[in-house]
Design an enzyme around this catalytic site. Structure first.
Site, PDB file in Angstrom:
ATOM      1  N   GLU A 277      48.389  42.772  32.584  1.00  0.00           N
ATOM      2  CA  GLU A 277      46.981  42.670  32.206  1.00  0.00           C
ATOM      3  C   GLU A 277      46.709  43.390  30.881  1.00  0.00           C
ATOM      4  OE1 GLU A 277      44.195  41.913  35.678  1.00  0.00           O
ATOM      5  OE2 GLU A 277      43.674  43.929  35.063  1.00  0.00           O
ATOM      6  N   GLU A 280      47.961  41.192  28.251  1.00  0.00           N
ATOM      7  CA  GLU A 280      47.060  40.054  28.058  1.00  0.00           C
ATOM      8  C   GLU A 280      45.819  40.467  27.265  1.00  0.00           C
ATOM      9  OE1 GLU A 280      45.877  38.247  31.773  1.00  0.00           O
ATOM     10  OE2 GLU A 280      44.937  36.528  30.776  1.00  0.00           O
ATOM     11  N   CYS A 297      41.736  40.745  40.288  1.00  0.00           N
ATOM     12  CA  CYS A 297      42.523  41.060  41.490  1.00  0.00           C
ATOM     13  C   CYS A 297      41.709  40.970  42.758  1.00  0.00           C
ATOM     14  CB  CYS A 297      43.180  42.416  41.358  1.00  0.00           C
ATOM     15  SG  CYS A 297      42.137  43.598  40.567  1.00  0.00           S
ATOM     16  N   SER A 317      41.417  37.086  33.770  1.00  0.00           N
ATOM     17  CA  SER A 317      42.840  37.229  33.454  1.00  0.00           C
ATOM     18  C   SER A 317      43.615  36.248  34.329  1.00  0.00           C
ATOM     19  CB  SER A 317      43.247  38.670  33.789  1.00  0.00           C
ATOM     20  OG  SER A 317      44.590  38.728  34.161  1.00  0.00           O
ATOM     21  N   LYS A 356      41.451  38.805  51.231  1.00  0.00           N
ATOM     22  CA  LYS A 356      42.889  38.691  50.909  1.00  0.00           C
ATOM     23  C   LYS A 356      43.586  37.742  51.877  1.00  0.00           C
ATOM     24  CE  LYS A 356      43.383  41.884  47.589  1.00  0.00           C
ATOM     25  NZ  LYS A 356      43.771  41.476  46.240  1.00  0.00           N
ATOM     26  N   GLU A 359      42.941  34.491  50.291  1.00  0.00           N
ATOM     27  CA  GLU A 359      43.661  34.421  49.008  1.00  0.00           C
ATOM     28  C   GLU A 359      45.117  34.013  49.235  1.00  0.00           C
ATOM     29  OE1 GLU A 359      44.697  38.163  47.279  1.00  0.00           O
ATOM     30  OE2 GLU A 359      44.788  37.380  45.239  1.00  0.00           O
ATOM     31  N   GLU A 364      47.406  27.151  45.150  1.00  0.00           N
ATOM     32  CA  GLU A 364      48.254  27.432  43.981  1.00  0.00           C
ATOM     33  C   GLU A 364      49.166  28.631  44.219  1.00  0.00           C
ATOM     34  OE1 GLU A 364      44.998  27.816  44.054  1.00  0.00           O
ATOM     35  OE2 GLU A 364      44.437  29.739  43.159  1.00  0.00           O
ATOM     36  N   CYS A 501      37.443  48.634  46.672  1.00  0.00           N
ATOM     37  CA  CYS A 501      38.245  48.359  47.884  1.00  0.00           C
ATOM     38  C   CYS A 501      38.123  49.428  48.965  1.00  0.00           C
ATOM     39  CB  CYS A 501      39.713  48.230  47.524  1.00  0.00           C
ATOM     40  SG  CYS A 501      40.054  46.778  46.574  1.00  0.00           S
TER      41      CYS A 501
END
Ligand code: HC0
Ligand code: SF4
Length: 568
Positions: A277, A280, A297, A317, A356, A359, A364, A501
């Site tokens: 990251e 990036e 994230c 990102s 999560k 996710e 993908e 979190c």
């Protein structure tokens, strides 16, 4: 007593140290979550009306304290009214406490105990809705809904997702998605904030403990487990420890005793994320590419942007989230190193998060041999499994994570609290950009409990404008500004759960006490300070991984394995 003008009897009683029981009421200042529906009638008190010789019962949560008021909180009439309110709720509540996922955590159950309810005098009509198990993340059991509407407030007012509202009338009323469509067909982000505030088990996570035990007991499977940054400062609460107790070592011992083949740290994945990251960010800055960069994230936040701001989908990102990165590396680099067949590796993630779970099932992220993470369980599920295994958690000695996916820096620990991801990224980006070590590792300007924080960080002679939002309602403000061209940030961190979190929907229930979140947050920063290495790019295992396997950060191999794209 004298109290500030405008406060309620309930608040005044609290100031006076007098407890009045509540159920639907919620007042979480740090989350900006105020549920004042006054629907449960559990907080009834008696107002003395000496002039008319006729006292009145009123709900203390919505009745303002007034000059000269005389309030009795402990009369037989008030107590009977409270008990009757609870009995009426119980009269049409499924009588299945033994097997309920909220057994011993249910606020209705605790109230029945607290109010000394010994029989349910009335038998009401029962609801008979099927459980909604349509999503990988959330289960809705409308039969357990007591219509307190806390979930609706969390979803609509704090998260601004607008998924939940009242459905039906009378005995059949419950809260659910519009027209009672299955959760999976709604635009739910699975942030889990509704689950966190539901007093009963009308909303819970989807449980996956059995799948984990099955994998552990399958001799053909090599089962690796990883734990998110926020677990270590909260898991102890499930075993009676103080909120904010750091239990990293005991947690690792428990996981080893449960029979996992390898115990890894999601924080390693977080350090890896920072390598990508930060690269990036620097790439986008140098090449004048899409700015701001948004950390991605948090999977609930990703769903939020997909549903509500599709025109901004190019901004996040492209890095996979830390636990997904670790899953990929476990099934490639680690599998090769250990001579394991990736098809026989099962990756289990322990996360403070319900989203999560969804996710890990995104198309993908599951389409090829790098099926990154197989099973996600919450902190609460891990606690339940430790108990189930008969492990006495509090007495456990400490152990260390396994290598080579177990080393982690202080930068990765702070991922667990709002503002931490961007601080970790800047620790690395600034050293890479200036070529000089930081004078001070901590970026105090990025820390705080506010829902939205804006700061300017100087790196060399460049000034970076940073935005941080936690809670999706707060994120909405930042996203609207970006969409409307009103803000020119360089980098933004968004976490769906207010506070980050540590306050995730899968964490031990805070039962309406935001002090718990503050203590977890302090513990996260303490854990960072305890670490010798506090910058991701100084993690030796990560450097070895790049040297021996990935090549350059943000290079070709790293892109293949560690980056993703967004689509539904
Ligand atoms: Fe988080 Fe994470 S920090 S989202 O807040 O980035 O859930 O704790 O595990 O993956 O590392 C949650 C916590 C994680 C991930 C990490 C990130
Ligand atoms: Fe709303 Fe989040 Fe609950 Fe979904 S998970 S219904 S978005 S509060």
């Amino acid at each position: 007593m004298t109290v500030p003008e405008g406060i309620t009897i309930l608040e005044a009683a609290h100031e006076a140290g007098v407890k009045i029981p509540t159920l639907c009421h919620l007042d979480l200042h740090d989350f900006q979550l105020y549920n004042k529906t006054a629907s449960c009638r559990v907080c009834m008190v008696e107002l003395v009306d000496a002039r008319n010789n006729r006292n009145k019962l009123v709900p203390s949560c919505v009745t303002k304290a007034q000059e000269g008021m005389v309030v009795r909180t402990d009369t037989i009439r008030a107590i009977t009214a409270r008990r009757m309110a609870v009995e009426l709720l119980l009269s049409n509540h499924p009588n299945e406490c033994f097997t309920c996922p909220k057994n011993l955590e249910c606020e209705l159950q605790s109230l029945a105990e607290e109010l000394n309810v010994r029989e349910i005098r009335w038998e009401g009509e029962r609801m008979d809705y099927p459980k909604d198990m349509s999503s990988d993340a959330i289960v809705k059991d409308a039969n357990k809904c007591i219509y307190c509407r806390r979930c609706e407030t969390a979803c609509n007012e704090v998260q601004t997702c607008g998924i939940l509202s009242g459905i039906g009338r009378g005995f059949n009323a419950f809260v659910g998605p519009f027209a009672n469509i299955p959760m999976v067909e709604s635009s739910c982000t699975y942030c889990g904030q509704c689950v966190m505030v539901c007093p009963t088990a009308a909303l819970t996570e989807a449980f996956h403990c059995d799948k984990v035990w099955e994998a552990i007991n399958d001799p053909d499977k090599y089962v690796v487990v990883q734990t998110a940054p926020a677990i270590r400062v909260a898991l102890g609460e499930l075993f009676g420890m103080e909120p904010g107790t750091i239990v990293t070592g005991k947690m690792v011992t428990a996981l080893k005793r449960m029979g996992f083949d390898a115990v890894f740290d999601t924080n390693f994945g977080a350090d890896l994320t920072i390598m990508e990251e930060a690269s990036e960010l620097i790439y986008r800055l140098k090449n004048n590419k899409t700015l701001p960069i948004l950390t991605n994230c948090c999977p609930a936040w990703v769903k939020f942007i997909e549903h509500q701001f599709p025109e901004l989908i190019h901004v996040p990102s492209t890095c996979k989230s830390p636990h997904i990165m670790l899953g990929t590396i476990a099934k490639t680099y680690y599998a090769e190193k250990k001579g394991l067949d990736p098809d026989n590796i099962v990756v289990v993630s322990v996360m403070p998060c319900i989203a999560k779970k969804a996710e890990a099932k995104r198309p993908e992220l599951t389409k090829d041999e790098h099926n990154n993470v197989d099973i996600v369980i919450t902190t609460r599920e891990l606690g339940a499994m430790i108990k189930e295994a008969g492990i006495e958690f509090v007495k456990l000695p400490d152990s260390k994570f396994d290598s080579p996916l177990g080393e982690a820096t202080g930068a990765s620990v702070i991922f667990g609290t709002a503002g931490g991801v961007i601080e970790a990224a800047l620790r690395t980006a600034s050293e890479w950009m200036t070529g000089k070590p930081l004078d001070k590792v901590e970026f105090e300007e990025l820390r705080g409990m506010e829902g939205v924080r804006r700061a300017t960080v100087k790196i060399g002679d460049q000034e970076l404008k940073i935005g941080i939002a936690s809670g999706l309602g707060n994120a909405r403000h930042i996203l609207e500004d970006i969409r409307d061209g009103k803000a020119n940030y360089h980098a933004i961190e968004i976490m769906a759960c207010p506070g980050g979190c540590i306050a995730g929907g899968g964490q031990p229930y805070h039962h309406g006490n935001d002090e718990v979140i503050k203590k977890r947050r302090e513990a996260i920063y303490a854990e960072d300070r305890n670490k010798k290495v506090r910058k991701s790019h100084e993690n030796k295992e990560i450097l070895e991984l790049y040297k021996n396997y990935l090549g350059e950060p943000f290079g070709k191999r790293a892109h293949e394995l560690l980056h993703t794209h967004f689509e539904e």
